[in-house]
Design a protein around this motif. Sequence first.
Motif, short mmCIF file in Angstrom:
data_model
loop_
_atom_site.label_atom_id
_atom_site.label_comp_id
_atom_site.label_asym_id
_atom_site.label_seq_id
_atom_site.Cartn_x
_atom_site.Cartn_y
_atom_site.Cartn_z
N THR A 1 0.81 -1.22 0.00
CA THR A 1 0.00 0.00 0.00
C THR A 1 0.84 1.27 0.00
O THR A 1 0.37 2.31 -0.46
N LEU A 2 2.04 1.22 0.57
CA LEU A 2 2.85 2.42 0.78
C LEU A 2 2.12 3.44 1.65
O LEU A 2 2.44 4.63 1.63
N GLY A 3 1.13 2.96 2.40
CA GLY A 3 0.35 3.85 3.25
C GLY A 3 -0.66 4.69 2.49
O GLY A 3 -1.25 5.62 3.05
N ILE A 4 -0.87 4.36 1.21
CA ILE A 4 -1.74 5.15 0.33
C ILE A 4 -3.00 4.35 0.01
O ILE A 4 -2.91 3.19 -0.41
N ALA A 5 -4.15 4.96 0.17
CA ALA A 5 -5.42 4.25 0.06
C ALA A 5 -5.64 3.60 -1.30
O ALA A 5 -6.18 2.50 -1.39
N MET A 6 -5.20 4.24 -2.38
CA MET A 6 -5.47 3.72 -3.71
C MET A 6 -4.77 2.39 -3.98
O MET A 6 -5.14 1.65 -4.89
N HIS A 7 -3.76 2.05 -3.18
CA HIS A 7 -3.03 0.80 -3.37
C HIS A 7 -3.55 -0.34 -2.49
O HIS A 7 -3.00 -1.45 -2.53
N ALA A 8 -4.57 -0.06 -1.68
CA ALA A 8 -5.09 -1.08 -0.78
C ALA A 8 -5.93 -2.10 -1.53
O ALA A 8 -6.57 -1.80 -2.55
N PHE A 9 -5.92 -3.34 -1.04
CA PHE A 9 -6.69 -4.46 -1.58
C PHE A 9 -6.34 -4.75 -3.04
O PHE A 9 -7.20 -5.02 -3.87
N LYS A 10 -5.04 -4.68 -3.31
CA LYS A 10 -4.51 -5.04 -4.62
C LYS A 10 -3.32 -5.97 -4.41
O LYS A 10 -2.16 -5.59 -4.62
N PRO A 11 -3.58 -7.20 -3.95
CA PRO A 11 -2.48 -8.12 -3.63
C PRO A 11 -1.60 -8.39 -4.84
O PRO A 11 -2.09 -8.51 -5.97
N LEU A 12 -0.31 -8.50 -4.59
CA LEU A 12 0.66 -8.68 -5.67
C LEU A 12 0.70 -10.13 -6.14
O LEU A 12 0.44 -11.06 -5.37
N GLU A 13 1.06 -10.32 -7.39
CA GLU A 13 1.04 -11.65 -7.99
C GLU A 13 2.38 -12.37 -7.89
O GLU A 13 2.44 -13.59 -8.08
N ASN A 14 3.44 -11.62 -7.58
CA ASN A 14 4.77 -12.24 -7.55
C ASN A 14 5.61 -11.69 -6.41
O ASN A 14 5.45 -10.54 -5.99
N ASP A 15 6.52 -12.53 -5.93
CA ASP A 15 7.55 -12.06 -5.00
C ASP A 15 8.60 -11.26 -5.76
O ASP A 15 8.92 -11.58 -6.92
N ALA A 16 9.15 -10.25 -5.11
CA ALA A 16 10.30 -9.54 -5.67
C ALA A 16 11.51 -10.46 -5.71
O ALA A 16 11.60 -11.42 -4.94
N PRO A 17 12.47 -10.22 -6.60
CA PRO A 17 13.69 -11.05 -6.64
C PRO A 17 14.38 -11.17 -5.28
O PRO A 17 14.88 -12.25 -4.94
N LEU A 18 14.40 -10.09 -4.50
CA LEU A 18 15.03 -10.14 -3.18
C LEU A 18 14.32 -11.15 -2.28
O LEU A 18 14.96 -11.90 -1.54
N VAL A 19 13.00 -11.18 -2.33
CA VAL A 19 12.23 -12.12 -1.51
C VAL A 19 12.49 -13.55 -1.97
O VAL A 19 12.67 -14.47 -1.15
N ARG A 20 12.53 -13.76 -3.27
CA ARG A 20 12.81 -15.12 -3.79
C ARG A 20 14.19 -15.59 -3.35
O ARG A 20 14.37 -16.75 -2.96
N LEU A 21 15.16 -14.69 -3.41
CA LEU A 21 16.52 -15.05 -2.98
C LEU A 21 16.53 -15.48 -1.51
O LEU A 21 17.12 -16.50 -1.15
N LEU A 22 15.88 -14.69 -0.67
CA LEU A 22 15.89 -14.98 0.76
C LEU A 22 15.14 -16.27 1.07
O LEU A 22 15.56 -17.06 1.94
N LYS A 23 14.04 -16.51 0.37
CA LYS A 23 13.33 -17.77 0.56
C LYS A 23 14.19 -18.95 0.12
O LYS A 23 14.22 -20.00 0.79
N ASP A 24 14.89 -18.80 -0.98
CA ASP A 24 15.77 -19.88 -1.45
C ASP A 24 16.88 -20.17 -0.44
O ASP A 24 17.38 -21.30 -0.37
#
Length: 555
Positions: free
Chosen positions: A120-143
């Motif tokens: 959301t970045l704390g901004i209302a217009m971005h709420a309830f829009k779940p993302l479809e993919n992990d960022a590369p950084l998240v994938r790396l850390l999960k791996d």
Amino acid sequence: MFAYLKYKKTIAAKQKERADRIAELMPVYGTPLTAEEVKIFRTSVPELVAEVHKGLVKPIDVLHAYGKRALKAQEDTNCLTEILFKDAEKQAEVCNNHGSLAGLPISFKDTVSIKGYDCTLGIAMHAFKPLENDAPLVRLLKDAGALPYCKTNIPMTLLSYESYNNIWGRTENPHVKGYTPGGSSGGEAALLAYGGGRVGLATDVAGSVRVPSHFSGCYTVRSSFGRIPRAGNCTPTRGQDGITSIYSPMTRSFDDLEYVFKAIIDMKPWEYDYTVHPIPWREITLPKKLKIGVMYSDGVVDPSPACTRALKQTVDALTKQGHEIVTFTPPSPVDALRISTQLILADAGRVATSQIAWCEPFDKGVTKFLRIARLPRFIKKIWAWWYLRVKGDAVISSLLNNWNEKTMPEHMDLVYEREGYRAQYFKAWKESGIDFLVTVPNATPALPHNGMFESFASIGYAVMFNLVDYSSGVIPVTHVDKGLDALPADFNLKKLNYVAKGAYRNYNAEKMHGLPVGVQIVGHRLEEEKVLKMMALTVSALKDIGVEYELLNEI
């Protein structure tokens, strides 16, 4: 009216979602820590990962320990945004138990893209829009075996040393209520300093990992561009590349910081993200005697008594180790502040504020800057002339003359000027012969809430190193002491320039008593390994003279 009602409804629904997620977790995570969970949380990251490798500790048990602490931190500081515990539990069952971060819960700044959750970045217009993919950084850390377990609070534009917004509210400094933990990675700093986690990932474009670490009392190293994956994440200032935002780790202890940074680099992040340079981890041995430069003041805002004391303790500690200490004078810090602030907000905040509804208030300091930047240029020229000729304030005069929305040719000229400043800095550093630079992360300790309205331009000690893209770390040294850190009897606010006045209007050692105070350690660009070694050396040197930072809520 319809837009306002929709905005209020969205915020209420998002807040309810977080409350419902927490309530659902309370039967497990709302109970006191067991003796085993206390032991888990006390264990350093390198040791904890080794125990997971040996099968002595299960990832799910680690998550329970960290999750309980995180919810307590949330209760006291309001540091969390998205709660990921349920997915983290699933991840704990399938994670790489032999990875370099096996079973380690990691928190993320709200900007990080995690599949199935909002950004959301704390901004209302971005709420309830779940993302479809992990960022590369998240994938790396999960791996590597890590468990993403929560996201943390930020200011709406990411352009503040405070952390509050209309969706998630205001985050408190865990040490002294009424003060900010910093920004824009303030939620991350509050979580770690409180003891709700040991490791997090966050961004820095003008001090956003270093200043919160200084304000809240944790450890970080701002990496140069190209060491840590940054693609695929969210930002309100998309397309801003005059000074590039980078991702870096923040931790509760120094040993954890060094271990996690190495773990990320050893995962070959250039295979996850095209923006990362293929630079493997380099083992560093520092010379026995170093030449260390000290920037005692940037000439814009002299450090406050508390910050000066922390810097002096550090210099004394390094001197007693036999290192050579010299004063380092950088190229014009006023120019650094002028160039960097223009580059970061070359559009006068148009892109960031285009995502914010007309009825959606945001950070008071950013609002103040944008009002100035959007004034007609002829008014600012008159204003700047008055400050220079009548008030004798060349600092704010220089800034006012240049805080404008840029045309493309003006932006290109600024980039050219940035490169010229980098060349000057490189030359000054080489001619001085220093190995490292030590200075304060900010002129003052943490600000009171809404303090950025006065202190919005006092960012020079941090943003200078974003401008030149130098590796720079922060370690906590001490705490504000009302008996030692009061302003001198002859202090005269009226004699200061406009930027310094804004900083010192928020300085009160009596009210700030107990707030953390850190120092900043700087090396050359892409020298993170060397900076980490210097940070370790400094922590050890301080300990040798009896200065050892006391963590909050140590169990």
